[in-house]
Design an enzyme around this catalytic site. Sequence first.
Site, PDB file in Angstrom:
ATOM      1  N   ARG A 143      55.385  42.152  41.668  1.00 18.12           N
ATOM      2  CA  ARG A 143      54.247  42.569  42.484  1.00 18.12           C
ATOM      3  C   ARG A 143      53.181  41.479  42.636  1.00 18.12           C
ATOM      4  NH1 ARG A 143      52.904  45.357  45.589  1.00 18.12           N
ATOM      5  NH2 ARG A 143      51.312  46.745  44.781  1.00 18.12           N
ATOM      6  N   GLU A 163      50.871  42.792  39.570  1.00 23.54           N
ATOM      7  CA  GLU A 163      49.740  42.454  40.445  1.00 23.54           C
ATOM      8  C   GLU A 163      48.633  41.725  39.699  1.00 23.54           C
ATOM      9  OE1 GLU A 163      48.787  46.423  41.765  1.00 23.54           O
ATOM     10  OE2 GLU A 163      47.084  46.555  40.411  1.00 23.54           O
ATOM     11  N   ARG A 190      53.009  55.246  49.141  1.00 19.81           N
ATOM     12  CA  ARG A 190      52.631  55.404  47.736  1.00 19.81           C
ATOM     13  C   ARG A 190      51.839  56.690  47.590  1.00 19.81           C
ATOM     14  NH1 ARG A 190      48.294  52.069  44.033  1.00 19.81           N
ATOM     15  NH2 ARG A 190      46.923  53.576  45.017  1.00 19.81           N
ATOM     16  N   ASP A 194      41.650  44.603  48.815  1.00 26.54           N
ATOM     17  CA  ASP A 194      40.856  43.578  48.139  1.00 26.54           C
ATOM     18  C   ASP A 194      41.521  42.199  48.099  1.00 26.54           C
ATOM     19  OD1 ASP A 194      41.709  45.795  45.820  1.00 26.54           O
ATOM     20  OD2 ASP A 194      42.226  43.760  45.241  1.00 26.54           O
ATOM     21  N   HIS A 208      49.305  53.748  51.461  1.00 24.40           N
ATOM     22  CA  HIS A 208      48.889  54.712  50.437  1.00 24.40           C
ATOM     23  C   HIS A 208      48.638  56.081  51.052  1.00 24.40           C
ATOM     24  CE1 HIS A 208      47.087  51.355  47.666  1.00 24.40           C
ATOM     25  NE2 HIS A 208      48.306  51.067  48.093  1.00 24.40           N
ATOM     26  N   HIS A 259      49.307  52.478  37.030  1.00 26.54           N
ATOM     27  CA  HIS A 259      48.129  51.634  36.794  1.00 26.54           C
ATOM     28  C   HIS A 259      47.901  51.296  35.320  1.00 26.54           C
ATOM     29  CE1 HIS A 259      44.399  49.960  38.752  1.00 26.54           C
ATOM     30  NE2 HIS A 259      45.332  49.784  39.665  1.00 26.54           N
ATOM     31  N   GLU A 298      55.206  51.980  39.435  1.00 17.87           N
ATOM     32  CA  GLU A 298      54.515  50.702  39.246  1.00 17.87           C
ATOM     33  C   GLU A 298      53.649  50.694  37.990  1.00 17.87           C
ATOM     34  OE1 GLU A 298      52.228  49.593  42.654  1.00 17.87           O
ATOM     35  OE2 GLU A 298      51.209  47.971  41.611  1.00 17.87           O
ATOM     36  N   ASP A 310      52.048  54.651  41.388  1.00 17.35           N
ATOM     37  CA  ASP A 310      51.421  53.614  40.557  1.00 17.35           C
ATOM     38  C   ASP A 310      50.780  54.261  39.342  1.00 17.35           C
ATOM     39  OD1 ASP A 310      50.036  51.413  39.567  1.00 17.35           O
ATOM     40  OD2 ASP A 310      49.332  50.756  41.541  1.00 17.35           O
ATOM     41  N   GLU A 321      53.095  45.755  50.588  1.00 15.13           N
ATOM     42  CA  GLU A 321      52.026  46.752  50.565  1.00 15.13           C
ATOM     43  C   GLU A 321      51.045  46.452  51.697  1.00 15.13           C
ATOM     44  OE1 GLU A 321      49.595  46.564  47.053  1.00 15.13           O
ATOM     45  OE2 GLU A 321      48.903  48.629  47.295  1.00 15.13           O
ATOM     46  N   ASN A 334      38.641  40.839  43.084  1.00  9.47           N
ATOM     47  CA  ASN A 334      37.819  42.054  43.108  1.00  9.47           C
ATOM     48  C   ASN A 334      36.908  42.152  41.879  1.00  9.47           C
ATOM     49  OD1 ASN A 334      36.922  44.448  44.139  1.00  9.47           O
ATOM     50  ND2 ASN A 334      38.868  45.566  43.900  1.00  9.47           N
ATOM     51  N   TYR A 367      42.689  57.630  39.042  1.00 19.97           N
ATOM     52  CA  TYR A 367      42.964  56.368  39.723  1.00 19.97           C
ATOM     53  C   TYR A 367      43.621  56.621  41.092  1.00 19.97           C
ATOM     54  CZ  TYR A 367      45.405  52.522  41.569  1.00 19.97           C
ATOM     55  OH  TYR A 367      45.857  51.608  42.484  1.00 19.97           O
ATOM     56  N   TRP A 385      42.060  50.752  32.980  1.00 18.54           N
ATOM     57  CA  TRP A 385      41.755  51.464  34.231  1.00 18.54           C
ATOM     58  C   TRP A 385      42.940  51.424  35.177  1.00 18.54           C
ATOM     59  CZ3 TRP A 385      41.262  49.573  39.334  1.00 18.54           C
ATOM     60  CH2 TRP A 385      40.922  50.593  40.265  1.00 18.54           C
TER      61      TRP A 385
HETATM   62  C1  GCO Z   1      47.873  48.477  44.166  1.00 16.89           C
HETATM   63  C2  GCO Z   1      46.812  48.229  43.172  1.00 16.89           C
HETATM   64  C3  GCO Z   1      45.410  48.146  43.695  1.00 16.89           C
HETATM   65  C4  GCO Z   1      44.464  47.749  42.581  1.00 16.89           C
HETATM   66  C5  GCO Z   1      43.368  46.907  43.141  1.00 16.89           C
HETATM   67  C6  GCO Z   1      42.369  46.467  42.110  1.00 16.89           C
HETATM   68  O1  GCO Z   1      48.999  48.690  43.736  1.00 16.89           O
HETATM   69  O2  GCO Z   1      47.574  48.376  45.338  1.00 16.89           O
HETATM   70  O3  GCO Z   1      47.018  48.906  41.983  1.00 16.89           O
HETATM   71  O4  GCO Z   1      45.007  49.244  44.422  1.00 16.89           O
HETATM   72  O5  GCO Z   1      43.946  48.871  41.942  1.00 16.89           O
HETATM   73  O6  GCO Z   1      43.934  45.819  43.761  1.00 16.89           O
HETATM   74  O7  GCO Z   1      41.459  45.590  42.677  1.00 16.89           O
HETATM   75 MG    MG Z   2      49.186  48.593  41.722  1.00 18.82          MG
END
Ligand code: GCO
Ligand code: MG
Length: 405
Positions: free
Chosen positions: A286, A265, A149, A319, A124, A215, A239, A213, A342, A39, A161, A405
């Site tokens: 993850r 992730e 989520r 993504d 989500h 983040h 998360e 999450d 997910e 992404n 976020y 972010w």
């Molecule tokens: C999640 C993630 C994503 C990311 C994204 C960034 O847990 O699914 O945090 O939503 O923000 O993949 O490109």
């Molecule tokens: Mg995440």
Amino acid sequence: MSATIVAADVLVTSPGRNLVTLKITTSDGLVGWGDATLNGRELAVASYLRDHVCPILVGRDPAMVEDTWQYLYRGVYWRRGPVTMAAIGAVDLALWDIKGKVCGQPVYQLLGGRVRDRILSYTHATGWDVAALLDAVAAQRERGFRAVRVQTGVPGLESVYGVTKDGGAYEPAGRGVAPVEETWDTAAYLRYLPGALAEVRAAVGPELELLHDAHHRLTPNQAARLGKALEPVDLFWLEDVTPAENQDVLRRVREQTTVPLAIGEVFTSVWEFQQLITEQLIDFVRAAVSHVGGITPLRRIAALAEVWQVWLAPHGPSDVSPIALAAATHVGLATPNFAIQEYMGYPDRVHEVFRHAWTYADGHLHPGDAPGLGIEVDEALAARFPYEPAYLPVARRLDGTLTDW
Ligand code: GCO
Ligand code: MG
């Protein structure tokens, strides 16, 4: 005579969002598909493949999945990092796809066969306030999800976020040549979130699995405080509490709270998971099957995690393309310590370009029984949606300094 790879081509398409795909063709006419989407850095992976990997794939034996992985990882000297590993991941997925087609078997059969009938998935739900969030959760339950989520807005902040203000579908990457700038206030988030999630739990009852999450935005101390405050909510996981670049600090979080932790992730190799797994600093891995370098290394991560009673829960946002989602579901069906997948979903056009054997029903995914990964790409349709610059946002604190972010 064994077959050889005769062509390796990269497709960049934007049917609702940018997606990068590798197509490997063999001398006996088989085609394998791999996802190379990263992404906001899509063209870097496309170039890595086109300029440096595709030419050396031609002539190789497509059956040598492990050797090709080692060749592209160890053989390059400059190793790891998301661009390199997303490129290697695409090759690995495409070669597993071809191997399945050669054998006439879905990939999960080649991984040892199913250990479960279908795999649990979560999606989500987002709402700017608790009422809107509860509506979103109810809508996902209507679709059969048993795990959701939950992300909410924060009073006083203009953007948060994972949440849209208008209730529309969430897609973090904003079109344009520069990232959108968001403002972030951790103190306001920590004040608001425990109460908001307690309201959600009270409304949905005890059985629905709730995930959240953070983040990467908290310090270890803030993470420990949030974890403790959320214990009554009984989360399935919390998360990315910290950026986790400094993994030692997670010990402090673990000592303070029993909230299950999920991280990884943005990691791209088994070595980034090693300490987190062997010191049991997390409960869920993850990793994204494509970003971590493919099915081959994801299986290694899963095996290491199994020894330490850590569970696999692959990243599956919109993504990573339906090809990566296919690969994750094949791994999920065949991996004992797989916990949950997910499934954020895709715009309709993405399903039209990437026709897939995997299915969603009743809160679960199944990879299907088509040979290989079970993906057919409509290349003519893909060509109608050219790349458009799109970037993830950046976040600044109230005083203007840049934060995660
Ligand atoms: C999640 C993630 C994503 C990311 C994204 C960034 O847990 O699914 O945090 O939503 O923000 O993949 O490109
Ligand atoms: Mg995440």
